[in-house]
Write a protein that holds these residues in place. Structure first.
Motif, PDB file in Angstrom:
ATOM      1  N   PHE A   1     -11.411   3.248 -21.905  1.00 21.93           N
ATOM      2  CA  PHE A   1     -11.149   3.014 -20.491  1.00 21.93           C
ATOM      3  C   PHE A   1     -10.890   4.330 -19.786  1.00 21.93           C
ATOM      4  O   PHE A   1     -10.185   5.197 -20.304  1.00 21.93           O
ATOM      5  CB  PHE A   1      -9.890   2.150 -20.306  1.00 21.93           C
ATOM      6  CG  PHE A   1     -10.013   0.743 -20.802  1.00 21.93           C
ATOM      7  CD1 PHE A   1      -9.566   0.394 -22.066  1.00 21.93           C
ATOM      8  CD2 PHE A   1     -10.562  -0.234 -20.000  1.00 21.93           C
ATOM      9  CE1 PHE A   1      -9.672  -0.902 -22.531  1.00 21.93           C
ATOM     10  CE2 PHE A   1     -10.661  -1.547 -20.444  1.00 21.93           C
ATOM     11  CZ  PHE A   1     -10.221  -1.874 -21.713  1.00 21.93           C
TER      12      PHE A   1
ATOM     13  N   PHE B   1      -7.295   1.022 -13.743  1.00 22.31           N
ATOM     14  CA  PHE B   1      -8.205   1.067 -14.877  1.00 22.31           C
ATOM     15  C   PHE B   1      -9.605   0.591 -14.509  1.00 22.31           C
ATOM     16  O   PHE B   1      -9.777  -0.300 -13.685  1.00 22.31           O
ATOM     17  CB  PHE B   1      -7.687   0.169 -16.001  1.00 22.31           C
ATOM     18  CG  PHE B   1      -6.584   0.783 -16.817  1.00 22.31           C
ATOM     19  CD1 PHE B   1      -5.278   0.735 -16.385  1.00 22.31           C
ATOM     20  CD2 PHE B   1      -6.869   1.397 -18.026  1.00 22.31           C
ATOM     21  CE1 PHE B   1      -4.252   1.288 -17.153  1.00 22.31           C
ATOM     22  CE2 PHE B   1      -5.858   1.946 -18.785  1.00 22.31           C
ATOM     23  CZ  PHE B   1      -4.552   1.903 -18.350  1.00 22.31           C
ATOM     24  N   GLY B   2     -10.586   1.173 -15.192  1.00 23.61           N
ATOM     25  CA  GLY B   2     -11.941   0.655 -15.142  1.00 23.61           C
ATOM     26  C   GLY B   2     -12.102  -0.499 -16.113  1.00 23.61           C
ATOM     27  O   GLY B   2     -11.183  -0.860 -16.848  1.00 23.61           O
ATOM     28  N   GLN B   3     -13.309  -1.073 -16.170  1.00 23.64           N
ATOM     29  CA  GLN B   3     -13.555  -2.265 -16.988  1.00 23.64           C
ATOM     30  C   GLN B   3     -13.536  -1.948 -18.473  1.00 23.64           C
ATOM     31  O   GLN B   3     -13.097  -2.742 -19.271  1.00 23.64           O
ATOM     32  CB  GLN B   3     -14.898  -2.888 -16.603  1.00 23.64           C
ATOM     33  CG  GLN B   3     -15.215  -4.172 -17.358  1.00 23.64           C
ATOM     34  CD  GLN B   3     -16.549  -4.775 -16.968  1.00 23.64           C
ATOM     35  OE1 GLN B   3     -17.341  -4.151 -16.273  1.00 23.64           O
ATOM     36  NE2 GLN B   3     -16.813  -5.978 -17.411  1.00 23.64           N
TER      37      GLN B   3
ATOM     38  N   TYR C   1       1.589  -4.336 -17.351  1.00 24.33           N
ATOM     39  CA  TYR C   1       0.186  -4.609 -17.068  1.00 24.33           C
ATOM     40  C   TYR C   1      -0.197  -5.929 -17.725  1.00 24.33           C
ATOM     41  O   TYR C   1       0.398  -6.357 -18.698  1.00 24.33           O
ATOM     42  CB  TYR C   1      -0.723  -3.530 -17.665  1.00 24.33           C
ATOM     43  CG  TYR C   1      -0.567  -2.146 -17.105  1.00 24.33           C
ATOM     44  CD1 TYR C   1       0.377  -1.266 -17.627  1.00 24.33           C
ATOM     45  CD2 TYR C   1      -1.389  -1.702 -16.078  1.00 24.33           C
ATOM     46  CE1 TYR C   1       0.501   0.021 -17.117  1.00 24.33           C
ATOM     47  CE2 TYR C   1      -1.277  -0.410 -15.568  1.00 24.33           C
ATOM     48  CZ  TYR C   1      -0.320   0.434 -16.090  1.00 24.33           C
ATOM     49  OH  TYR C   1      -0.210   1.701 -15.588  1.00 24.33           O
TER      50      TYR C   1
ATOM     51  N   GLN D   1      -3.870  -7.753 -19.274  1.00 22.27           N
ATOM     52  CA  GLN D   1      -5.263  -7.497 -19.622  1.00 22.27           C
ATOM     53  C   GLN D   1      -5.934  -8.814 -19.951  1.00 22.27           C
ATOM     54  O   GLN D   1      -5.531  -9.511 -20.882  1.00 22.27           O
ATOM     55  CB  GLN D   1      -5.372  -6.538 -20.813  1.00 22.27           C
ATOM     56  CG  GLN D   1      -6.816  -6.161 -21.133  1.00 22.27           C
ATOM     57  CD  GLN D   1      -6.922  -5.153 -22.247  1.00 22.27           C
ATOM     58  OE1 GLN D   1      -6.101  -5.124 -23.162  1.00 22.27           O
ATOM     59  NE2 GLN D   1      -7.929  -4.291 -22.168  1.00 22.27           N
TER      60      GLN D   1
ATOM     61  N   GLY E   1     -12.376  -8.759 -21.611  1.00 22.26           N
ATOM     62  CA  GLY E   1     -13.469  -7.973 -21.054  1.00 22.26           C
ATOM     63  C   GLY E   1     -13.101  -7.143 -19.836  1.00 22.26           C
ATOM     64  O   GLY E   1     -13.986  -6.643 -19.146  1.00 22.26           O
ATOM     65  N   MET E   2     -11.809  -7.003 -19.593  1.00 21.94           N
ATOM     66  CA  MET E   2     -11.390  -6.269 -18.394  1.00 21.94           C
ATOM     67  C   MET E   2     -10.410  -5.164 -18.745  1.00 21.94           C
ATOM     68  O   MET E   2      -9.805  -5.169 -19.826  1.00 21.94           O
ATOM     69  CB  MET E   2     -10.739  -7.217 -17.392  1.00 21.94           C
ATOM     70  CG  MET E   2     -11.681  -8.273 -16.835  1.00 21.94           C
ATOM     71  SD  MET E   2     -10.860  -9.349 -15.659  1.00 21.94           S
ATOM     72  CE  MET E   2     -10.526  -8.194 -14.325  1.00 21.94           C
ATOM     73  N   GLY E   3     -10.280  -4.261 -17.825  1.00 24.37           N
ATOM     74  CA  GLY E   3      -9.259  -3.241 -17.966  1.00 24.37           C
ATOM     75  C   GLY E   3      -7.894  -3.798 -17.622  1.00 24.37           C
ATOM     76  O   GLY E   3      -7.754  -4.952 -17.217  1.00 24.37           O
ATOM     77  N   LEU E   4      -6.878  -2.980 -17.774  1.00 19.55           N
ATOM     78  CA  LEU E   4      -5.517  -3.410 -17.480  1.00 19.55           C
ATOM     79  C   LEU E   4      -5.267  -3.396 -15.976  1.00 19.55           C
ATOM     80  O   LEU E   4      -5.757  -2.519 -15.263  1.00 19.55           O
ATOM     81  CB  LEU E   4      -4.515  -2.472 -18.160  1.00 19.55           C
ATOM     82  CG  LEU E   4      -4.324  -2.664 -19.660  1.00 19.55           C
ATOM     83  CD1 LEU E   4      -5.522  -2.202 -20.456  1.00 19.55           C
ATOM     84  CD2 LEU E   4      -3.056  -1.936 -20.118  1.00 19.55           C
TER      85      LEU E   4
ATOM     86  N   LEU F   1      -2.105  -3.531 -13.081  1.00 18.06           N
ATOM     87  CA  LEU F   1      -0.678  -3.293 -12.939  1.00 18.06           C
ATOM     88  C   LEU F   1      -0.001  -4.461 -12.224  1.00 18.06           C
ATOM     89  O   LEU F   1      -0.412  -4.855 -11.133  1.00 18.06           O
ATOM     90  CB  LEU F   1      -0.452  -1.994 -12.160  1.00 18.06           C
ATOM     91  CG  LEU F   1       0.979  -1.542 -11.967  1.00 18.06           C
ATOM     92  CD1 LEU F   1       1.626  -1.211 -13.309  1.00 18.06           C
ATOM     93  CD2 LEU F   1       1.026  -0.328 -11.040  1.00 18.06           C
TER      94      LEU F   1
ATOM     95  N   PHE G   1       0.910  -5.813 -21.487  1.00 16.61           N
ATOM     96  CA  PHE G   1       1.269  -4.506 -22.051  1.00 16.61           C
ATOM     97  C   PHE G   1       2.326  -3.839 -21.189  1.00 16.61           C
ATOM     98  O   PHE G   1       2.235  -3.842 -19.961  1.00 16.61           O
ATOM     99  CB  PHE G   1       0.044  -3.588 -22.125  1.00 16.61           C
ATOM    100  CG  PHE G   1      -0.951  -3.981 -23.163  1.00 16.61           C
ATOM    101  CD1 PHE G   1      -2.085  -4.695 -22.815  1.00 16.61           C
ATOM    102  CD2 PHE G   1      -0.756  -3.634 -24.498  1.00 16.61           C
ATOM    103  CE1 PHE G   1      -3.016  -5.069 -23.787  1.00 16.61           C
ATOM    104  CE2 PHE G   1      -1.676  -4.010 -25.464  1.00 16.61           C
ATOM    105  CZ  PHE G   1      -2.808  -4.722 -25.108  1.00 16.61           C
TER     106      PHE G   1
END
Lengths: 113, 114
Positions: free
Chosen positions: A89, A103-105, B35, B37, B40-43, B45, B90
């Motif tokens: 990431f 964050f990105g994907q 965070y 999650q 398939g994705m980012g974290l 906030l 997280f």
């Protein structure tokens, strides 16, 4: 609005080859950028960061390049090893917002032996 | 030096139940973060804290509350859990020292809301 995205969701490389993972961002106000590695079932692990006033930074086997003109960030991993297999990431960070990260994907890197 | 720890590791809730996730850090960090999650994705906030007794909203704060009564602990509360809150949570902490801005992450808490 703020957004950080990755060009490719998956990347497969041969062991020993170099890997390049790309990231595009849209907000020019970030103070620095960070690359994280996340292995299955674990939290993200810091790899390397770069301040917004730099264009290149090197670590052990990794290099991050920042092109502010086109708002592009890349992570280069030299001599990729099976242990490098993970999701990577990129994240934008903001000092004046308590170090908030966007964050990105994520890109899944798979290293074939 | 345990770093960032999270309790519990896994939890199943029914819709409407409440629970508190605990994050603890032993690095004397000022800043702490929660965070979520999703697959398939980012974290993303949820909330963060820049010091004991202070909290602020992140990207997706709705449905969550937080408290930072002690510097080393950051609690995330769900007052009335919903299936949309099924996720991996997280916690992270950092010093925001300009020479050491890294956020250190805990191992995560998997939450399933039925």
């Amino acid at each position: 609005g703020e957004s950080v995205g990755l060009h490719l969701p998956t990347l497969s490389v041969q062991e020993g080859d170099n890997s390049i993972i790309n990231c595009a961002y849209s907000n020019s106000a970030s103070d620095y950028f960070i690359w994280y590695k996340q292995e299955s079932g674990k939290g993200p692990q810091f790899i390397i960061d770069i301040r917004s006033n730099m264009d290149k930074r090197q670590g052990q086997r990794v290099t991050v390049l920042l092109n502010k003109t086109v708002k592009h960030l890349s992570l280069q991993i030299a001599a990729t090893q099976p242990g490098d297999s993970a999701v990577y990431f990129c994240a934008e960070a903001y000092y004046n917002q308590g170090g908030k990260l966007i964050f990105g994907q994520g890109t899944e890197l798979s290293v074939k032996p | 030096n345990a770093g960032v720890t999270q309790t519990p590791k896994f939890r199943v809730l029914k819709t409407g139940q409440s629970m508190t996730l605990l994050c603890a850090q032993d690095m004397n960090h000022e800043y702490m973060y929660w965070y979520r999650q999703d697959p398939g994705m980012g974290l993303r906030l949820i909330h963060y804290s820049v010091g004991e007794g202070t909290t602020a909203k992140g990207e997706v704060p709705d449905g969550y509350n937080v408290s930072r009564l002690k510097k080393q602990n950051f609690l995330l509360g769900l007052e009335s859990a919903a299936p949309s809150q099924t996720s991996v949570y997280f916690c992270a902490s950092s010093s925001l020292d300009r020479d050491e801005e890294t956020q250190y992450f805990g191992p995560g808490t998997r939450l399933l809301v039925l």
